[in-house]
Design a protein around this motif. Structure first.
Motif, PDB file in Angstrom:
ATOM      1  N   LEU A   1      -4.747   1.672   6.491  1.00 16.88           N
ATOM      2  CA  LEU A   1      -5.171   0.846   5.359  1.00 16.88           C
ATOM      3  C   LEU A   1      -4.876  -0.824   5.116  1.00 16.88           C
ATOM      4  O   LEU A   1      -5.804  -1.891   5.581  1.00 16.88           O
TER       5      LEU A   1
ATOM      6  N   LEU B   1      -1.808   8.409  -0.468  1.00  9.30           N
ATOM      7  CA  LEU B   1      -1.767   7.038   0.287  1.00  9.30           C
ATOM      8  C   LEU B   1      -0.046   7.877   1.584  1.00  9.30           C
ATOM      9  O   LEU B   1       0.936   7.016   0.870  1.00  9.30           O
ATOM     10  N   SER B   2      -0.251   8.330   2.371  1.00  9.61           N
ATOM     11  CA  SER B   2       1.413   8.565   2.714  1.00  9.61           C
ATOM     12  C   SER B   2       1.563   7.242   4.102  1.00  9.61           C
ATOM     13  O   SER B   2       1.073   6.152   3.947  1.00  9.61           O
TER      14      SER B   2
ATOM     15  N   LEU C   1       2.168   2.085  -4.017  1.00  7.95           N
ATOM     16  CA  LEU C   1       0.492   2.010  -4.537  1.00  7.95           C
ATOM     17  C   LEU C   1       0.740   3.450  -5.762  1.00  7.95           C
ATOM     18  O   LEU C   1      -0.058   3.573  -7.038  1.00  7.95           O
ATOM     19  N   GLY C   2       1.372   4.122  -4.765  1.00  3.12           N
ATOM     20  CA  GLY C   2       1.890   5.360  -5.982  1.00  3.12           C
ATOM     21  C   GLY C   2       2.220   5.204  -7.488  1.00  3.12           C
ATOM     22  O   GLY C   2       1.779   5.584  -8.715  1.00  3.12           O
TER      23      GLY C   2
ATOM     24  N   MET D   1      -1.432   6.390   5.917  1.00  2.00           N
ATOM     25  CA  MET D   1      -2.942   6.199   5.659  1.00  2.00           C
ATOM     26  C   MET D   1      -2.480   4.712   5.052  1.00  2.00           C
ATOM     27  O   MET D   1      -3.780   4.279   4.844  1.00  2.00           O
ATOM     28  N   ALA D   2      -0.895   4.122   4.175  1.00  2.00           N
ATOM     29  CA  ALA D   2      -0.962   3.305   3.476  1.00  2.00           C
ATOM     30  C   ALA D   2      -0.652   2.163   4.950  1.00  2.00           C
ATOM     31  O   ALA D   2      -1.660   1.039   4.509  1.00  2.00           O
TER      32      ALA D   2
ATOM     33  N   ALA E   1      -1.840  10.258  -5.524  1.00  2.00           N
ATOM     34  CA  ALA E   1      -1.903   9.341  -4.886  1.00  2.00           C
ATOM     35  C   ALA E   1      -1.310   9.320  -3.666  1.00  2.00           C
ATOM     36  O   ALA E   1      -0.916   8.513  -2.898  1.00  2.00           O
ATOM     37  N   ARG E   2       0.600  10.285  -4.068  1.00  2.00           N
ATOM     38  CA  ARG E   2       1.706  10.454  -2.817  1.00  2.00           C
ATOM     39  C   ARG E   2       0.734  10.056  -1.487  1.00  2.00           C
ATOM     40  O   ARG E   2       1.773  10.864  -0.549  1.00  2.00           O
TER      41      ARG E   2
ATOM     42  N   PHE F   1       0.868  -0.822   0.003  1.00  2.00           N
ATOM     43  CA  PHE F   1      -0.219   0.163  -0.323  1.00  2.00           C
ATOM     44  C   PHE F   1       1.211   0.779   0.301  1.00  2.00           C
ATOM     45  O   PHE F   1       0.879   2.107  -0.478  1.00  2.00           O
ATOM     46  N   GLY F   2       2.516   1.382   0.744  1.00  2.00           N
ATOM     47  CA  GLY F   2       2.918   2.432   0.415  1.00  2.00           C
ATOM     48  C   GLY F   2       3.464   2.275  -0.766  1.00  2.00           C
ATOM     49  O   GLY F   2       3.236   3.953  -1.012  1.00  2.00           O
TER      50      GLY F   2
END
Length: 277
Positions: free
Chosen positions: A135, A127-128, A88-89, A131-132, A123-124, A85-86
């Motif tokens: 999730l 998805l900090s 996904l950007g 947050m990553a 996205a970056r 998830f970290g």
């Protein structure tokens, strides 16, 4: 001999350890760890309830979706999910909220160049690290909670539900007064264990990285001062202290639900007596 080793072995550096365990960055790390635990469990419990009801609904589509979700998030380790998830950007430059697939069907309507997106965010930015990590932990927890909730609901005898419905009780009343009080006796203890496990698993987000997390902060102090071992011991002490508080809360919570279960049993006995008459 063990206590003597703790007190006399200079590798522990107790004075250095305690002087660095309560500095502001570490206390911020404790706050972040507690916040991650609470938010992950709230989201996980909500997802677990929804997924459990989907599995028990009898609808093959809903049951299949719930089973697939549970299968995937129980199979993939949380550390892998957090790192995934970290990053996904890499897949998406922006995250947009609006009607789906508008880039395909809008041109068919002659609206080429338009978009239904209400708003978009980088996205970056979205998805900090926090947050990553949130999730990853929450979605994984939802899969485990789904099985716990499903087991709890299935542990209640169906005859009790049928008896209550025969007396004219609506589905919501049956669920609130008969099913849930008894199911919670099965659901609460493993949920407490999951909360304790979640507290410990928040250390995994240090690899995302989440720089304000407790383990990350203690590791950072150890690396900066070349005193890694004392800071690892400090991490053990912090997690032991917080986990102990959680376990005390779990004990009293289980006691309260045990009382609720006795009340439900008494109410059920009264319903069965009325049905017999």
């Amino acid at each position: 001999m063990f206590v003597h080793m703790l007190l006399t072995n200079e590798a522990f550096q107790w004075e250095f350890m305690f002087s660095n365990m309560f500095i502001p960055p570490v206390l911020i790390g404790v706050r972040t760890t507690l916040l991650l635990t609470v938010l992950s469990m709230i989201i996980g419990v909500f997802l677990g309830i929804v997924l459990a009801l989907m599995r028990l609904s009898g609808n093959p589509v809903l049951a299949g979706v719930a089973w697939t979700y549970t299968w995937f998030f129980r199979a993939v380790p949380r550390l892998v999910l957090a790192v995934l998830f970290g990053n996904l950007g890499i897949l998406y430059a922006t995250v947009s909220f609006g009607l789906p697939f508008d880039m395909y069907w809008l041109p068919l309507l002659g609206l080429d160049g338009y978009s239904t997106a209400i708003f978009s965010i980088d996205a970056r930015t979205f998805l900090s690290g926090f947050m990553a990590g949130l999730l990853a932990l929450a979605l994984s927890e939802g899969a485990y909670m789904a099985e716990i909730v499903r087991a709890g609901l299935q542990s209640v005898d169906k005859g009790q539900t049928e008896a209550a419905q025969a007396l004219g009780m609506r589905h919501f009343q049956v669920m609130r007064r008969i099913t849930l009080p008894q199911a919670l006796r099965v659901i609460v203890p493993p949920t407490g264990n999951e909360t304790v496990a979640m507290l410990k698993d928040t250390a995994l987000v240090a690899f995302v990285p989440v720089t304000t997390e407790l383990f990350f902060q203690l590791q950072n102090i150890g690396a900066r001062t070349f005193q890694a071992f004392p800071m690892l011991v400090a991490a053990c002490i912090w997690y032991l202290a917080i986990t102990s508080l959680f376990m005390i809360g779990q004990y009293f919570l289980e006691r309260s639900f045990t009382k609720g279960d006795r009340q439900a049993q008494a109410e059920l006995k009264a319903i069965e007596t009325k049905a017999g008459n």
